[in-house]
Design a protein around this motif. Structure first.
Motif, PDB file in Angstrom:
ATOM      1  N   LEU A   1     -56.590 -30.752  -3.969  1.00  0.00           N
ATOM      2  CA  LEU A   1     -56.774 -29.309  -4.121  1.00  0.00           C
ATOM      3  C   LEU A   1     -58.215 -28.873  -3.879  1.00  0.00           C
ATOM      4  O   LEU A   1     -58.462 -27.786  -3.376  1.00  0.00           O
ATOM      5  CB  LEU A   1     -56.341 -28.875  -5.531  1.00  0.00           C
ATOM      6  CG  LEU A   1     -54.877 -29.140  -5.889  1.00  0.00           C
ATOM      7  CD1 LEU A   1     -54.625 -28.760  -7.342  1.00  0.00           C
ATOM      8  CD2 LEU A   1     -53.946 -28.364  -4.966  1.00  0.00           C
TER       9      LEU A   1
ATOM     10  N   LYS B   1     -51.275 -33.497  -3.511  1.00  0.00           N
ATOM     11  CA  LYS B   1     -52.242 -32.764  -2.710  1.00  0.00           C
ATOM     12  C   LYS B   1     -53.654 -32.917  -3.257  1.00  0.00           C
ATOM     13  O   LYS B   1     -53.859 -33.042  -4.463  1.00  0.00           O
ATOM     14  CB  LYS B   1     -51.879 -31.272  -2.693  1.00  0.00           C
ATOM     15  CG  LYS B   1     -50.542 -30.954  -2.056  1.00  0.00           C
ATOM     16  CD  LYS B   1     -50.258 -29.458  -2.145  1.00  0.00           C
ATOM     17  CE  LYS B   1     -48.920 -29.093  -1.519  1.00  0.00           C
ATOM     18  NZ  LYS B   1     -48.630 -27.642  -1.644  1.00  0.00           N
TER      19      LYS B   1
ATOM     20  N   GLU C   1     -58.265 -39.003  -0.166  1.00  0.00           N
ATOM     21  CA  GLU C   1     -57.231 -38.520   0.749  1.00  0.00           C
ATOM     22  C   GLU C   1     -56.144 -39.582   0.941  1.00  0.00           C
ATOM     23  O   GLU C   1     -54.943 -39.272   0.933  1.00  0.00           O
ATOM     24  CB  GLU C   1     -57.851 -38.145   2.103  1.00  0.00           C
ATOM     25  CG  GLU C   1     -58.804 -36.953   2.059  1.00  0.00           C
ATOM     26  CD  GLU C   1     -58.075 -35.618   1.965  1.00  0.00           C
ATOM     27  OE1 GLU C   1     -56.817 -35.615   2.023  1.00  0.00           O
ATOM     28  OE2 GLU C   1     -58.760 -34.584   1.823  1.00  0.00           O
TER      29      GLU C   1
ATOM     30  N   GLY D   1     -51.749 -31.169  -7.970  1.00  0.00           N
ATOM     31  CA  GLY D   1     -52.625 -31.911  -7.071  1.00  0.00           C
ATOM     32  C   GLY D   1     -53.829 -32.465  -7.803  1.00  0.00           C
ATOM     33  O   GLY D   1     -53.883 -32.490  -9.032  1.00  0.00           O
TER      34      GLY D   1
END
Length: 277
Positions: free
Chosen positions: A238, A236, A227, A201
């Motif tokens: 993190l 992702k 995002e 991520g």
């Protein structure tokens, strides 16, 4: 040209069609055993990649794991400074011994080998890559649960050498909340995909400044679109780390292991989850 190869094979006079990527992995130092290797990379410099590496290594060490850091940012090494190391690494003629931090983290960096730490490293890419490879083959790491590699910025010779020569288990991409975040993260993610390395991520540094008096968050660089970028790249987020004067001071004073709050705990959790399945 083979799918395993990242260059035009016709330029090197050999055929890569039957070369397995595993055949390019360099042998680990004979007196060492390393269970897991993770690379910390970014598409550009100045995003806090080294502080992320230092914090992550510290988080894992405080959980009781045996941890090492390979400072692969040869021309801009800062890991020794982050841990207050100013001695020179030594060897026995066969291997180089990493230096040990007060908290027990093993460190190797070119700055620990130079006679004068202020001397610039004016080398071509092939030499830089060779040094990083030697950090894997010639350094006596002993037994480690985790080796974290602080990568140089960008996607050039040294990252390519790391991904081809060292069995990297996963990658953490570091960025900052600026307009180029989409391009920066995309370049790093695409390289990881080309090299068939899993991406755990993204960590965003300097996300905001939190007022110590009222607790309000101020987005100095503007609100990030991380995002959205992460969703588009299917990776992702993190951690989003604030601008913390205490962390900057700890890096400068060699006191990363004494930080009361470690923002990289969620990344440490992600690494453990990655290994469990």
């Amino acid at each position: 040209m083979s799918e395993e190869c990242t260059h035009d094979c016709s330029t090197c006079g050999s055929s890569c069609e039957h070369v397995d990527a595993k055949d390019l992995i360099a042998p680990l130092n004979k007196d060492s055993s390393i269970k897991h290797v993770y690379a910390i990379m970014s598409g550009k410099g100045g995003v806090g990649k080294s502080s992320t590496t230092a914090s992550l290594a510290t988080a894992m060490a405080k959980r009781g794991y045996k941890v090492g850091i390979m400072d692969a940012d040869i021309t801009g090494p800062s890991i020794p400074t982050a841990f207050g190391l100013d001695t020179r690494a030594v060897g026995d003629g066969e291997s180089i011994f990493p230096e040990l931090t007060p908290g027990g983290i093993k460190i190797i960096s070119l700055n620990l080998l130079l006679e004068n730490k202020g001397d610039p490293v004016v080398w071509r890419g092939s030499l830089l890559g060779g040094v990083v490879k030697q950090f894997w083959t010639d350094v006596r790491w002993g037994e480690l649960d985790y080796l974290f590699i602080d990568m140089p910025p960008g996607t050039g010779d040294v990252p390519l050498t790391v991904f081809q020569s060292i069995p990297v288990d996963g990658i953490v991409v570091v960025t900052s909340p600026q307009d180029l975040v989409s391009l920066i993260v995309t370049k790093a993610v695409r390289m990881a995909e080309m090299m068939n390395k899993p991406i755990l991520g993204v960590v965003e540094n300097y996300s905001y400044f939190q007022c110590p008096n009222c607790g309000e968050k101020h987005y100095i660089f503007g609100k990030s679109n991380l995002e959205q970028v992460a969703a588009e790249l299917q990776v992702k987020v993190l951690a989003q780390i604030p601008m913390d004067p205490a962390m900057a001071a700890a890096m400068d004073q060699g006191a990363m292991e004494t930080m009361e709050h470690n923002y990289l705990e969620p990344v440490a959790d992600a690494i453990l989850a990655h290994e469990q399945g």
